[in-house]
Design a protein around this motif. Structure first.
Motif, PDB file in Angstrom:
ATOM      1  N   SER A  55      -0.478 -14.542  -1.066  1.00  0.00           N
ATOM      2  CA  SER A  55      -1.328 -14.064  -2.141  1.00  0.00           C
ATOM      3  C   SER A  55      -2.542 -13.349  -1.542  1.00  0.00           C
ATOM      4  N   HIS A  56      -2.939 -12.254  -2.193  1.00  0.00           N
ATOM      5  CA  HIS A  56      -4.080 -11.475  -1.721  1.00  0.00           C
ATOM      6  C   HIS A  56      -5.005 -11.175  -2.895  1.00  0.00           C
ATOM      7  N   THR A  57      -6.264 -11.508  -2.740  1.00  0.00           N
ATOM      8  CA  THR A  57      -7.271 -11.193  -3.753  1.00  0.00           C
ATOM      9  C   THR A  57      -8.257 -10.195  -3.166  1.00  0.00           C
ATOM     10  N   ASN A  72      -5.385  -9.115  -7.841  1.00  0.00           N
ATOM     11  CA  ASN A  72      -4.648 -10.200  -7.212  1.00  0.00           C
ATOM     12  C   ASN A  72      -3.185  -9.803  -7.084  1.00  0.00           C
ATOM     13  N   THR A 108       0.661 -10.897  -5.296  1.00  0.00           N
ATOM     14  CA  THR A 108       1.435 -11.980  -4.700  1.00  0.00           C
ATOM     15  C   THR A 108       2.863 -11.525  -4.445  1.00  0.00           C
ATOM     16  N   THR A 143       1.326  -8.182  -9.441  1.00  0.00           N
ATOM     17  CA  THR A 143      -0.059  -7.755  -9.248  1.00  0.00           C
ATOM     18  C   THR A 143      -0.781  -7.787 -10.592  1.00  0.00           C
ATOM     19  N   TYR A 177     -11.424  -7.580  -9.804  1.00  0.00           N
ATOM     20  CA  TYR A 177     -10.657  -7.872  -8.597  1.00  0.00           C
ATOM     21  C   TYR A 177      -9.177  -7.709  -8.891  1.00  0.00           C
ATOM     22  N   GLY A 231     -10.863  -8.677   1.420  1.00  0.00           N
ATOM     23  CA  GLY A 231     -10.597  -9.723   0.451  1.00  0.00           C
ATOM     24  C   GLY A 231     -10.139 -11.003   1.122  1.00  0.00           C
ATOM     25  N   LYS A 234     -14.840 -14.233 -11.050  1.00  0.00           N
ATOM     26  CA  LYS A 234     -14.596 -14.994  -9.830  1.00  0.00           C
ATOM     27  C   LYS A 234     -15.529 -14.579  -8.695  1.00  0.00           C
TER      28      LYS A 234
END
Length: 806
Positions: free
Chosen positions: A368-370, A380, A382, A434, A378, A317, A35
């Motif tokens: 949500s956090h990336t 992710n 939530t 996560t 990465y 992020g 990504k």
């Protein structure tokens, strides 16, 4: 009224403007596995001069400033990556086109294999999913007849998927109960997104989802990837698009089903963050509130909204806030089972009138956090909340018929009105998840994740007239799920995904360890062979765990709190062949072995919870049932090109189960076959300024009759029920029979015209044009021939909508 005047003014002003010649098309190109943005990738508009290609910048962004209106196709190229063709990007005057695209890195050196660009094969957006999956674009949700711009209804257009035919949004996948479908929003589980849904989350007549906000989403029908757990039937992973981060845009819509507004735009000048929001109110409810119409006997109302706020934070992020909510209510006077599925025993009595009221809500929200940890990995994370509630009241009144001196009926009078049935249900879920994603190299990618959920339930349900409490509890349950998934590409023709999923119910200490394996092989440039296996499990509907069951000596117990997880082995094999650039054929077969199914703890009983629908049944259960679903699905699809498309699919399948009576029976969802034919034609370049487009679409559906539990009958075939003892149904013949086969014809038309900075669209969809009313099930009604009434297929229903894109 002021809103109507505003809409007319907007419409009139827009008509006075001249047509623009172009629109902006921009977006981002990412590595499919990591990504990460791909700088230096080339983006071409197919058919444009070769020199008109654009290279992505250091952030993977590209922009075409003046693109002619209509449809375009984009070709993506990048050294060391497979080429990709993105077809049928719709360019309108009223909205910029903002895309997020990805490329798959080549697993071998360029001189070892030649990979040419081919159109997207409707593969899943999730790169870890290899089979029994399909991506659903927003353009398809708008184009397919029968979808009514409803992202949930469109699922029944695909192989192996059907619904109840009674007008609800049930999703029946490969003969499995719709209550075992998992709905997801932005990657996390959500409530059933349908208004008027029941406590098993299987019904609902109108979806709260709105395709004005959707991005391309994924739908899975079996042998799920390792990350998906607590599901047996299907997964619909709904994605919301990002709002436009450079300019304000809006969509106004007025239709028979609802009046809505969508807005989007940048949060601040020069900042890449954006917002996107939608609100809708049922049109009939709005007119009623304004006093323009008066409804008697039935007053359905609903409202819903959704949003997404995208917040990039550089080194921290990206953050994303999202949500979906809605409220609905309906009042039905003098109801009978032929007009609405009742939450109590489906019979009628001429001496009793029933009135029904229902209110419900749904709410889903998350953050949500990336976080990129390095160029190839990465994290992710939530956190989310989801909740839904239902309030139901069934009123009964005694009916007294009034006659004159000659015995002629004059009228009915009512007395002794009281609540017969009452239900108050509230579900709330708090989730945290996560997942770490790491691209080791071009051939290997791993995912490791954990998900915790705390589920809280408050249920009160009973027969008020008799003073019987069916359920009464206020409880919490915790679940913990873990998974690991590994994607390995042997080369550019063979890909394997393997992993394991772990499910734990902390309330009663039940757990599973579920292996998963999937394979994709491209023996030639045009053909794909796939195969997969997965062990899957899920919890039963919560009311079954806390059901109050009357014992022989008169007291009540809750015998089901130690219920185990339902489990199923999924086996899938498929073959796909690309006949031409836009025409493909796909054959997929599957076998599902279900076990640990909850069945009634009675040796003579045929009852299993997998057949449970609107009417709950509260009995003692044991995990000793088994089942089988197996079938074959054939799809022939021509993707939209040269202004037309078609989709033909057919499914032959069987669905059986066995309870403690030892007999192999059909399930309630064993329709045995279904056929879908969808086709459409677009006529562009119409009008004096070549700025108008007419789209015509149609769908024909054929399917087997619905299975049902028949009424008790004597040897002569006449109904032989005993209302005094509440004996109506012949459980020994449960689901042996089918009534009428079902067919439905749906047509839709869209007329679109572009003006300066605006696009207008007039849309008409007509469901069940022939008004076919196949019988679905039967119920006892002493006033009908042979005392038998029938629930029937939902009849002809038109939906007209006007939209303006600003």
């Amino acid at each position: 009224m002021k809103y109507l005047v505003l809409l007319v003014l907007l419409f009139s002003a827009a008509l006075g403007r001249a047509q623009p010649a172009s629109q902006t098309v921009r977006g981002t190109v990412l590595d499919a596995d990591s990504k990460s943005p791909l700088p230096g990738a080339t983006v071409l508009i197919v058919g444009a001069p070769l020199g008109d290609g654009i290279a992505t910048d250091q952030h993977g962004h590209f922009r075409f400033a003046r693109v002619p209106l209509g449809r375009i196709s984009l070709k993506l190229l990048c050294l060391g990556y497979q080429e990709r063709l993105v077809a049928n990007v719709v360019v309108n005057a009223g909205q910029e086109v903002v895309l997020e695209l990805s490329l798959q890195e080549l697993a071998t050196q360029l001189n070892e294999v030649v990979v040419s660009a081919a159109p997207d094969r409707r593969n899943a957006q999730n790169e870890m999913v290899l089979l029994s999956a399909r991506s659903i674009s927003v353009e398809e949700t708008k184009r397919y007849a029968g979808g009514v711009n409803d992202p949930a209804l469109i699922l029944s257009s695909f192989a192996g998927v059907t619904n109840s035919a009674a007008g609800s949004n049930e999703v029946i996948v490969r003969g499995n109960s719709p209550k075992y479908v998992q709905w997801r929003l932005e990657g996390t589980e959500m409530t059933n997104p349908n208004h008027f849904a029941d406590q098993n989350a299987v019904g609902g007549g109108v979806s709260a989802l709105n395709n004005n906000l959707l991005a391309t989403s994924d739908f899975y029908t079996g042998a799920f990837a390792p990350e998906y757990g607590d599901v047996l039937s299907g997964v619909y992973d709904v994605k919301l698009r990002k709002g436009n981060n450079e300019r304000f845009q809006s969509i106004l819509g007025v239709g028979l089903m609802g009046t809505d507004v969508t807005v989007e735009g940048p949060l601040a000048k020069g900042y890449e963050g954006s917002y996107l929001a939608n609100y809708r109110y049922s049109t009939i409810g709005l007119l009623s509130n304004l006093g323009l119409v008066e409804l008697e006997g039935a007053a359905p109302t609903f409202q819903d909204g959704a949003f997404k706020v995208f917040l990039p934070a550089k080194r921290l992020g990206t953050f994303s806030l999202f949500g979906l909510g809605g409220r609905s209510g309906i009042r039905l006077d003098n109801i009978n089972p032929g007009t609405w599925q009742l939450p109590t025993n489906e019979t009628t009595d001429a001496t009793i009138r029933r009135d029904y009221a229902k209110a419900s809500y749904l709410l889903n929200a998350g953050l949500s956090h990336t976080l990129p940890l390095h160029p190839n990995g990465y994290l992710n994370t939530t956190v989310s909340f989801s909740g839904n509630g239902i309030e139901e009241d069934m009123f009964e009144s005694d009916v007294h018929k009034r006659y004159d001196d000659r015995g002629t009926w004059l009228r009915d009078s009512l007395s002794n009105k009281q609540v017969n049935y009452q239900s108050r249900l509230d579900n709330r879920s708090y989730r945290a998840a996560t997942t770490y994603n790491h691209k080791l190299n071009a051939k290997n990618r791993i995912q490791v994740g954990t998900k915790y959920a705390y589920l809280h339930f408050a249920y009160r349900q009973g027969l008020a007239k008799n003073g019987v409490s069916l359920v009464d509890f206020d409880e919490g349950m915790g679940t913990l799920r873990n998974f690991v998934s590994w994607k390995h590409r042997l080369n550019d023709r063979v890909t394997v995904v393997a992993g394991v999923h772990n499910m734990n119910v902390l309330y009663n200490r039940k757990s599973t360890l579920e292996p998963r394996l999937a394979l994709n092989w491209f023996p030639t440039e045009r053909s794909t062979v796939s195969a997969g296996y997965g062990l899957h499990s899920t919890m039963e509907s919560v009311h079954n765990y806390f059901a109050k069951v009357k014992q022989a000596y008169g007291s009540y117990t809750e015998p089901n709190q130690d219920l185990d997880l339902l489990k199923a082995h999924h086996f899938v094999a498929g073959y796909e062949y690309q006949l031409t650039r836009n025409l493909r054929v796909k054959l997929e077969g599957y076998y599902q072995h279900l076990y640990n199914l909850p069945v009634e703890n009675l040796p003579t009983s045929s009852y299993a919870t997998l057949n449970e629908g609107v009417i709950p049944r509260y009995v003692a259960l044991v995990n000793q049932g088994t089942g089988r679903n197996y079938g074959a699905e054939l799809t022939l699809e021509r993707h939209f090109d040269r202004n037309y498309y078609f989709l033909l699919n057919t499914s032959l399948y069987q669905s059986t189960y066995q309870a403690l009576d030892g007999r192999q029976r059909h399930t309630a969802y064993a329709d045995n076959y279904l056929v879908n034919l969808l086709a459409g034609k677009e006529f562009s370049g119409l009008g004096r300024k070549d700025n108008q487009t007419l789209s015509l679409n149609a769908k024909v559906f054929l399917g087997g009759g619905k299975r049902y539990v028949p009424l008790l009958r004597g040897a002569n075939g006449q109904v032989a029920v005993d209302p005094a003892r509440q004996q109506f149904w012949d459980a020994a013949k449960a689901y042996d029979q089918q009534l009428d086969d079902i067919y439905q014809v749906v047509v839709s038309a869209s007329y679109k015209w572009n003006k300066r900075q605006t696009t207008h669209e007039l849309f008409l969809n007509i469901d069940n044009v022939t008004n076919n009313r196949s019988r679905l099930s039967e119920y006892y009604d002493a006033d009908k021939p042979n005392a038998t009434g029938y629930q029937q297929q939902f009849g002809l229903f038109p939906n007209l909508m006007y939209r303006i894109y600003l």
